[in-house]
Structures are given as C-alpha cells and as structure tokens.
Design a protein around this motif. Structure first.
Motif, PDB file in Angstrom:
ATOM      1  N   PRO A 146       0.837  -1.201   0.000  1.00  0.00           N
ATOM      2  CA  PRO A 146       0.000   0.000   0.000  1.00  0.00           C
ATOM      3  C   PRO A 146       0.876   1.257   0.000  1.00  0.00           C
ATOM      4  CG  PRO A 146      -0.683  -1.531   1.736  1.00  0.00           C
ATOM      5  CD  PRO A 146       0.596  -2.048   1.166  1.00  0.00           C
ATOM      6  N   SER A 147       0.472   2.261  -0.764  1.00  0.00           N
ATOM      7  CA  SER A 147       1.282   3.476  -0.897  1.00  0.00           C
ATOM      8  C   SER A 147       1.501   4.178   0.434  1.00  0.00           C
ATOM      9  CB  SER A 147       0.650   4.432  -1.907  1.00  0.00           C
ATOM     10  OG  SER A 147      -0.652   4.787  -1.495  1.00  0.00           O
ATOM     11  N   GLU A 148       0.578   4.013   1.394  1.00  0.00           N
ATOM     12  CA  GLU A 148       0.746   4.675   2.692  1.00  0.00           C
ATOM     13  C   GLU A 148       1.893   4.083   3.513  1.00  0.00           C
ATOM     14  OE1 GLU A 148      -2.675   1.685   3.218  1.00  0.00           O
ATOM     15  OE2 GLU A 148      -2.194   3.230   1.765  1.00  0.00           O
ATOM     16  N   LEU A 149       2.512   3.021   3.022  1.00  0.00           N
ATOM     17  CA  LEU A 149       3.650   2.437   3.736  1.00  0.00           C
ATOM     18  C   LEU A 149       4.974   3.101   3.379  1.00  0.00           C
ATOM     19  CD1 LEU A 149       2.906  -1.386   3.908  1.00  0.00           C
ATOM     20  CD2 LEU A 149       2.382   0.417   5.520  1.00  0.00           C
ATOM     21  N   LYS A 150       4.924   4.126   2.550  1.00  0.00           N
ATOM     22  CA  LYS A 150       6.155   4.854   2.226  1.00  0.00           C
ATOM     23  C   LYS A 150       6.426   5.897   3.304  1.00  0.00           C
ATOM     24  CE  LYS A 150       7.120   4.392  -2.591  1.00  0.00           C
ATOM     25  NZ  LYS A 150       7.534   5.071  -3.800  1.00  0.00           N
ATOM     26  N   GLU A 153      10.671   5.920   1.106  1.00  0.00           N
ATOM     27  CA  GLU A 153      11.172   4.546   1.231  1.00  0.00           C
ATOM     28  C   GLU A 153      10.069   3.646   1.760  1.00  0.00           C
ATOM     29  OE1 GLU A 153      14.342   3.509   0.437  1.00  0.00           O
ATOM     30  OE2 GLU A 153      14.745   5.544  -0.269  1.00  0.00           O
ATOM     31  N   TRP A 154      10.042   2.404   1.274  1.00  0.00           N
ATOM     32  CA  TRP A 154       9.043   1.448   1.752  1.00  0.00           C
ATOM     33  C   TRP A 154       9.349   1.023   3.173  1.00  0.00           C
ATOM     34  CZ3 TRP A 154       4.761   1.221  -0.773  1.00  0.00           C
ATOM     35  CH2 TRP A 154       4.746   1.401  -2.159  1.00  0.00           C
ATOM     36  N   ASN A 155       8.312   0.949   4.008  1.00  0.00           N
ATOM     37  CA  ASN A 155       8.436   0.467   5.376  1.00  0.00           C
ATOM     38  C   ASN A 155       8.028  -1.005   5.389  1.00  0.00           C
ATOM     39  OD1 ASN A 155       8.406  -0.100   8.063  1.00  0.00           O
ATOM     40  ND2 ASN A 155       6.901   1.443   8.623  1.00  0.00           N
ATOM     41  N   PHE A 156       8.998  -1.876   5.169  1.00  0.00           N
ATOM     42  CA  PHE A 156       8.730  -3.315   5.114  1.00  0.00           C
ATOM     43  C   PHE A 156       8.467  -3.906   6.501  1.00  0.00           C
ATOM     44  CE2 PHE A 156      11.075  -2.645   1.147  1.00  0.00           C
ATOM     45  CZ  PHE A 156      10.204  -3.256   0.264  1.00  0.00           C
ATOM     46  N   ASP A 157       8.700  -3.136   7.555  1.00  0.00           N
ATOM     47  CA  ASP A 157       8.465  -3.625   8.909  1.00  0.00           C
ATOM     48  C   ASP A 157       7.035  -3.390   9.375  1.00  0.00           C
ATOM     49  OD1 ASP A 157      11.128  -4.465   9.232  1.00  0.00           O
ATOM     50  OD2 ASP A 157      11.748  -2.444   9.796  1.00  0.00           O
TER      51      ASP A 157
END
Length: 87
Positions: free
Chosen positions: A47-51, A55-59
C-alpha cells in the motif's frame, strides 16, 4: 500437531534456531516439519501509505498478507499441503 512461532529482529538467529530444532528431531519426523518465513508473505504490491520519506516500510504489519498466512497455517495444521509464496 503443533505450531511454533519464533520471533526476533533481523539477524537475531531465528532461522538458525529453527534449523537446530529440526536437526534435533529423529530423521523420520523431520519430513513432517514445515519452516515458514514471514518474508514469504509480503504483499505483492505494498500500500502506498507504507512509504516513509520515499522509502518502503517493510516492517509495518500492513506489508504482509496475513489472511494468506493464516489460511496456510490452518491447512498445514490440518495435514494438507500449502503452496508457500516465493519472496
């Protein structure tokens, strides 16, 4: 049948610990064990809100397909096969 979860940060030895548990079992029981890695359950499109700052927030918990993981754990616990995604 048992489900065992092993938690810890990156590089904390979770995989090594899981493999040691597996190696401690008799060979006849080792084939009855499935090692699942949470990394296999990242969503194909985050989801775009995880940037965060571009940067992507994979956590973030929303980065994972929890429904798929749950359904596959249920299948495995029932003795059925599950096609684990490749990350």
């Amino acid at each position: 049948m048992y489900l065992i979860g092993i938690a810890g940060g990156s590089g904390s030895g979770k995989t090594t610990f899981a493999k040691k548990i597996l190696q401690s079992l008799p060979p006849s029981q080792q084939s009855q064990v499935a090692l699942l890695h949470q990394d296999s359950y990242y969503l194909p499109q985050l989801p775009s809100e995880l940037k965060v700052k571009g940067e992507w927030n994979f956590d973030h918990p929303a980065a994972f397909d929890w429904a798929l993981l749950k359904s596959q754990l249920i299948r495995l616990k029932a003795g059925e096969a599950a096609a684990i995604p490749k990350y």
